[in-house]
Design a protein around this motif. Structure first.
Motif, PDB file in Angstrom:
ATOM      1  N   UNK A   1       1.292  -0.952  -0.098  1.00 39.35           N
ATOM      2  CA  UNK A   1      -0.111  -0.165   0.076  1.00 39.35           C
ATOM      3  C   UNK A   1       0.802   1.353   0.368  1.00 39.35           C
ATOM      4  N   UNK A   2       0.373   2.047  -1.332  1.00 38.52           N
ATOM      5  CA  UNK A   2       1.268   3.768  -1.270  1.00 38.52           C
ATOM      6  C   UNK A   2       0.641   4.579   0.027  1.00 38.52           C
ATOM      7  N   UNK A   3       1.280   4.586   0.709  1.00 36.39           N
ATOM      8  CA  UNK A   3       1.066   5.165   2.655  1.00 36.39           C
ATOM      9  C   UNK A   3       1.480   6.638   2.229  1.00 36.39           C
ATOM     10  N   UNK A   4       2.200   6.751   1.479  1.00 33.18           N
ATOM     11  CA  UNK A   4       3.029   8.968   1.013  1.00 33.18           C
ATOM     12  C   UNK A   4       3.518   8.973  -0.122  1.00 33.18           C
ATOM     13  N   UNK A   5       2.745   9.849  -0.483  1.00 36.70           N
ATOM     14  CA  UNK A   5       2.949  10.482  -2.390  1.00 36.70           C
ATOM     15  C   UNK A   5       3.302  11.732  -1.650  1.00 36.70           C
ATOM     16  N   UNK A   6       3.740  12.264  -0.861  1.00 38.89           N
ATOM     17  CA  UNK A   6       4.808  13.579  -1.221  1.00 38.89           C
ATOM     18  C   UNK A   6       6.150  13.072  -0.784  1.00 38.89           C
ATOM     19  N   UNK A   7       6.775  12.684  -1.689  1.00 44.23           N
ATOM     20  CA  UNK A   7       8.165  12.485  -1.839  1.00 44.23           C
ATOM     21  C   UNK A   7       8.291  12.184  -3.480  1.00 44.23           C
ATOM     22  N   UNK A   8       9.781  12.537  -4.106  1.00 45.52           N
ATOM     23  CA  UNK A   8      10.095  12.447  -5.401  1.00 45.52           C
ATOM     24  C   UNK A   8       9.775  10.979  -5.977  1.00 45.52           C
ATOM     25  N   UNK A   9       9.709  10.050  -4.735  1.00 49.45           N
ATOM     26  CA  UNK A   9       9.928   8.832  -5.648  1.00 49.45           C
ATOM     27  C   UNK A   9       8.659   8.258  -5.764  1.00 49.45           C
ATOM     28  N   UNK A  10       6.836   8.756  -4.405  1.00 44.42           N
ATOM     29  CA  UNK A  10       5.628   8.012  -4.891  1.00 44.42           C
ATOM     30  C   UNK A  10       5.035   9.071  -5.337  1.00 44.42           C
ATOM     31  N   UNK A  11       4.877  10.308  -5.987  1.00 43.25           N
ATOM     32  CA  UNK A  11       4.214  11.437  -6.245  1.00 43.25           C
ATOM     33  C   UNK A  11       3.471  11.076  -7.378  1.00 43.25           C
ATOM     34  N   UNK A  12       3.462  10.312  -8.385  1.00 43.89           N
ATOM     35  CA  UNK A  12       2.642   9.585  -9.477  1.00 43.89           C
ATOM     36  C   UNK A  12       1.730   8.208  -8.406  1.00 43.89           C
ATOM     37  N   UNK A  13       1.728   8.111  -7.395  1.00 42.98           N
ATOM     38  CA  UNK A  13       0.993   7.075  -6.746  1.00 42.98           C
ATOM     39  C   UNK A  13      -0.162   7.913  -6.025  1.00 42.98           C
ATOM     40  N   UNK A  14      -0.713   7.135  -5.906  1.00 40.34           N
ATOM     41  CA  UNK A  14      -2.403   7.152  -5.314  1.00 40.34           C
ATOM     42  C   UNK A  14      -1.921   6.856  -3.711  1.00 40.34           C
TER      43      UNK A  14
END
Lengths: 80, 223
Positions: free
Chosen positions: B119-132
């Motif tokens: 589960x993507x918990x955090x999208x406030x990062x340059x690695x995860x910003x494209x996920x919801x």
């Protein structure tokens, strides 16, 4: 001097290997072992001959590399 | 975007990471041997790949954390250069102290190698910003030591700061990791360490593609 370093897992850190060893001992018929904790021993031969300096040197080695103090404790035994 | 992949003795996902980076950015990353002492000045991203650096001697990642190149990488990471540590790379980041905690032996004592639900918990990062946020994705793991551990105070702190980037989906924790943690961010959110292998889920011909979103995120953040 010679140094023997005992590295053990801190209390409260799960030790699945220790648990597996405990089960194996039980399987072999050894009774009454309530807990097994596995650690490691590292032996060093040191050029240093002064005990206080040797202890300080080994302590620094433990802090920087030999032990991970997030999960491990270490104890240092020195002998001539 | 200029990137580099560090190669340690017994790294084994360095080329996979390089292929995934090249595919995402159109540029081949620099491959940096661990014995080099300086990292090129113009890098936007440093990747520490998966593998079994130094045979996992002493503790996973412990020897690599003290490789010559790591001194400069730690310095640059502290100054804000983004670093992605995958699997063994995550273990190395923990051993350097750039990320808190440690990866211990899997609770099952078995090596696990399979796709896992995350589960993507955090999208406030340059690695995860494209996920919801809350998105469930599938990425393979392949490790014997992925059991994330930190003391309760540290776990509360990183959760409170929104630094748990990825969690194993309920019931999918493959290694016993505390609070199902699969990947965490540094305080400045520019370092990510994760056990799953996004580079192994970045090519449709190999089955899974959710990992490519991570590389797309990085490219979007660091054009």
């Amino acid at each position: 001097m010679k140094a023997r370093i005992h590295i053990t897992l801190k209390t409260g850190v799960l030790d699945p290997q220790g648990k597996a060893i405990g089960h194996a001992l039980e399987g072999l018929g050894f009774e009454g072992v309530s807990e097994v904790r596995q650690g490691k021993v590292i032996d060093l031969d040191l050029a240093e001959t002064d005990e206080a300096r040797a202890r300080e040197q080994v302590r620094a080695m433990c802090e920087r590399l030999l032990a991970n103090t997030v999960i491990e404790n270490y104890a240092i035994d020195l002998s001539q | 975007m200029k990137s580099a992949v560090v190669v340690f003795p017994a790294s084994n996902c360095d080329r996979d990471a390089a292929v995934a980076l090249q595919r995402a950015t159109g540029k081949a990353p620099r491959m940096l041997w661990h014995a080099e002492t300086d990292v090129p000045d113009d890098l936007d991203l440093i990747v520490l790949p998966g593998g079994f650096s130094f045979g996992d001697y002493l503790r996973c990642g412990a020897m690599a954390a003290h490789s010559p190149i790591m001194r400069d990488i730690v310095r640059r990471a502290r100054a804000g250069t983004p670093v992605l540590g995958i699997c063994n790379g995550f273990q190395i980041l923990c051993e350097t102290g750039l990320l808190p905690g440690v990866l211990m032996r899997n609770a099952s004592l078995r090596f696990v190698c399979k796709p896992v639900a995350l589960r993507v918990e955090e999208t406030q990062s340059l690695f995860t910003r494209r996920f919801k946020r809350g998105e469930e994705i599938k990425i393979p793991v392949a490790h014997g030591d992925g059991n994330y551990f930190a003391d309760e105070e540290t776990l509360d702190r990183i959760e409170g700061e929104g630094r748990v980037a990825l969690r194993y989906a309920p019931g999918a924790n493959p290694n016993g990791a505390a609070r199902d943690i699969a990947g965490i961010l540094s305080e400045n959110r520019r370092i990510l360490g994760l056990m799953p292998h996004p580079e192994r889920a970045a090519d449709a011909e190999l089955g899974l593609t959710d990992g490519s979103k991570m590389f797309a995120s990085i490219l979007e953040a660091l054009p």
